[in-house]
Scaffold this active site. Structure first.
Site, PDB file in Angstrom:
ATOM      1  N   GLY A 177       0.834  -1.210   0.000  1.00  0.00           N
ATOM      2  CA  GLY A 177       0.000   0.000   0.000  1.00  0.00           C
ATOM      3  C   GLY A 177       0.856   1.243   0.000  1.00  0.00           C
ATOM      4  O   GLY A 177       2.094   1.185  -0.031  1.00  0.00           O
ATOM      5  N   ILE A 197       1.371   3.787   2.391  1.00  0.00           N
ATOM      6  CA  ILE A 197       2.268   4.002   3.537  1.00  0.00           C
ATOM      7  C   ILE A 197       3.184   2.792   3.727  1.00  0.00           C
ATOM      8  O   ILE A 197       4.376   2.921   3.984  1.00  0.00           O
ATOM      9  CB  ILE A 197       1.466   4.296   4.827  1.00  0.00           C
ATOM     10  CG1 ILE A 197       0.610   5.549   4.644  1.00  0.00           C
ATOM     11  CG2 ILE A 197       2.408   4.472   6.031  1.00  0.00           C
ATOM     12  CD1 ILE A 197      -0.315   5.881   5.812  1.00  0.00           C
ATOM     13  N   GLY A 207      -3.662  -2.109  -2.420  1.00  0.00           N
ATOM     14  CA  GLY A 207      -2.226  -1.926  -2.674  1.00  0.00           C
ATOM     15  C   GLY A 207      -1.918  -2.251  -4.132  1.00  0.00           C
ATOM     16  O   GLY A 207      -2.813  -2.649  -4.883  1.00  0.00           O
ATOM     17  N   LEU A 264      -0.697  -2.558   8.828  1.00  0.00           N
ATOM     18  CA  LEU A 264      -1.223  -1.415   8.070  1.00  0.00           C
ATOM     19  C   LEU A 264      -2.339  -1.834   7.119  1.00  0.00           C
ATOM     20  O   LEU A 264      -2.939  -0.980   6.462  1.00  0.00           O
ATOM     21  CB  LEU A 264      -0.097  -0.748   7.256  1.00  0.00           C
ATOM     22  CG  LEU A 264       1.150  -0.282   8.011  1.00  0.00           C
ATOM     23  CD1 LEU A 264       2.081   0.485   7.074  1.00  0.00           C
ATOM     24  CD2 LEU A 264       0.801   0.615   9.181  1.00  0.00           C
ATOM     25  N   ALA A 291      -2.117   0.504  12.830  1.00  0.00           N
ATOM     26  CA  ALA A 291      -2.494   1.806  12.265  1.00  0.00           C
ATOM     27  C   ALA A 291      -3.965   2.078  12.500  1.00  0.00           C
ATOM     28  O   ALA A 291      -4.820   1.294  12.108  1.00  0.00           O
ATOM     29  CB  ALA A 291      -2.203   1.817  10.767  1.00  0.00           C
ATOM     30  N   TYR A 307     -16.327   3.300   9.327  1.00  0.00           N
ATOM     31  CA  TYR A 307     -14.859   3.246   9.295  1.00  0.00           C
ATOM     32  C   TYR A 307     -14.300   3.626  10.666  1.00  0.00           C
ATOM     33  O   TYR A 307     -13.482   2.897  11.246  1.00  0.00           O
ATOM     34  CB  TYR A 307     -14.342   4.193   8.211  1.00  0.00           C
ATOM     35  CG  TYR A 307     -12.842   4.254   8.083  1.00  0.00           C
ATOM     36  CD1 TYR A 307     -12.083   3.090   8.017  1.00  0.00           C
ATOM     37  CD2 TYR A 307     -12.178   5.474   8.003  1.00  0.00           C
ATOM     38  CE1 TYR A 307     -10.706   3.151   7.889  1.00  0.00           C
ATOM     39  CE2 TYR A 307     -10.809   5.548   7.860  1.00  0.00           C
ATOM     40  CZ  TYR A 307     -10.077   4.386   7.808  1.00  0.00           C
ATOM     41  OH  TYR A 307      -8.719   4.453   7.683  1.00  0.00           O
ATOM     42  N   LYS A 361     -12.356   1.131  13.289  1.00  0.00           N
ATOM     43  CA  LYS A 361     -10.995   1.412  13.752  1.00  0.00           C
ATOM     44  C   LYS A 361     -10.964   1.619  15.268  1.00  0.00           C
ATOM     45  O   LYS A 361      -9.985   1.251  15.937  1.00  0.00           O
ATOM     46  CB  LYS A 361     -10.436   2.650  13.034  1.00  0.00           C
ATOM     47  CG  LYS A 361      -9.981   2.353  11.623  1.00  0.00           C
ATOM     48  CD  LYS A 361      -8.972   1.233  11.628  1.00  0.00           C
ATOM     49  CE  LYS A 361      -7.988   1.244  10.536  1.00  0.00           C
ATOM     50  NZ  LYS A 361      -6.991   0.161  10.682  1.00  0.00           N
TER      51      LYS A 361
END
Ligand code: UDP
Length: 350
Positions: free
Chosen positions: A10, A12, A36, A76, A117, A149, A153
């Protein structure tokens, strides 16, 4: 050090892989290429320190083997991008929650350090600027897809912190604030790559809403430096830490900056949120991180000025459009100590 990066192909993840290899580490990446891309890691494939597997986190045996091989796991892999979230909420929730659960479970067997992350989205509609890690999270109703989302998270964060408290698995939770730079795709709705592509190729630079909403954009290399410093610090274990810049800019000013720096003739247009996303879409007006904790733990914080980031993204898109593969990394270190003139942050001057 040997590291595993989930989501390593991806945006990052590929920059993190690059910097780990540059400092002499061995890197394994696990990526299902859902968001990715092979392009992001093509230049790393020739390194003997780089190992990649294109597979899903659901492959438990493979995940267990890769975790066993590693000292640190950078988790990640996630469904990211507001457009993706609005269009595919089931995938967002399942990918984020199940993936993190599997990584934590695999890592807990041998107590491997997990860097996980999270996102500034978890602060939701809070208006207590700047956002501190111990601030309340203010989410909208479950009938509005965007909040799934943030909720997924936030659940990841609860789970990671519970593994630390209950099972003594060392974890670090980082909340990323609008990370940008070369290799980020606009496909999932991120604003900077979209603006740059629109400025270079037209027809129009599309601001969603009034453009008065603001964000703080963090250079991906600054972000990676912050990640590396956090995993090197015992103080970060069991903590939630913001990673971002605190130079605030309105989306309208960002559009003007991109137009100016590309000398673009594309007009700037305004698209209502309902049209850009879905009816009833709720945006955040401001999003600014408190960087006190990051500064305290790592001794630095991201400070690359926005115009430099925009220029690097523009150069990346120009090379890509021309079919030229050019490495866009610049020399390290990029984290700057506190007490410099830019310490106070503030709105970026154009
Ligand atoms: N945005 C925009 N035009 C675009 C894409 C995004 O005006 O083509 C706006 C979006 O509505 C939001 C801001 O830019 O207010 C940042 O969007 P992004 O998806 O990059 O990140 P977010 O902060 O929403 O997670």
């Amino acid at each position: 050090m040997r590291s595993l990066i989930t989501g390593g192909a991806g945006f990052i993840g590929s920059h993190l892989a690059e910097q780990l290899i540059a400092r002499g580490d061995d890197v394994f990446i696990l990526d299902d290429l859902s968001t990715g891309s092979v392009e992001n890691i093509r230049h790393l494939k020739s390194s003997s320190r780089f190992h990649y597997v294109f597979d899903s986190l659901q492959n438990r045996h493979l995940l267990a083997e890769l975790v066993d091989e590693s000292e640190v796991v950078f988790h990640l892999a996630a469904a990211v991008g507001v457009r993706l979230i609005v269009e595919s909420p089931v995938r967002t929730i399942e990918t984020n929650v199940n993936g993190t659960q599997m990584v934590l479970e695999a890592a807990s067997k041998k107590k491997k350090l997990v860097f996980t992350a999270s996102t500034s989205e978890v602060y939701g509609k809070s208006d207590k600027i700047p956002f501190r890690e111990d601030s309340d999270l203010v989410l909208g109703p479950t009938t509005k897809g965007r909040w799934s989302y943030a909720a997924s998270k936030a659940l990841d964060e609860f789970l990671a912190l519970s593994y630390w408290k209950e099972k003594k698995l060392p974890v670090i939770v980082a909340r990323f604030f609008n990370t940008v730079g070369p290799r980020q795709t606009g496909r999932y709705g991120m604003v900077l790559p979209n603006f740059v592509a629109q400025a270079l190729g037209g027809p129009a630079i599309t601001i969603f809403g009034s453009g008065q909403q603001s964000r703080c954009f963090c250079d991906v290399q600054d972000c990676v430096q912050a990640i590396l410093r956090l995993v090197d610090s015992d103080l970060a274990v069991g903590e939630v830490v913001n990673i971002g810049s605190n130079q605030e800019v309105t989306i309208e000013a960002l559009a003007q900056m991109v137009k100016q720096r590309t000398a673009s003739s594309s007009p700037i247009t305004y698209v209502p949120y309902d049209e850009a996303y879905e009816p009833g879409f709720e945006d955040m007006l401001r999003r600014v991180p408190s960087l006190e904790k990051l500064q305290r733990i790592t001794g630095g914080r991201p400070m690359t000025p926005l115009h430099s980031i925009v220029d690097r993204v523009v150069a990346y898109f120009r090379n890509k459009n021309a079919g030229t593969v050019v490495e866009t990394e610049r020399p390290l270190p990029v984290l700057v100590p506190a007490n410099t003139e830019a310490e106070a942050g503030g709105t970026v001057a154009l």
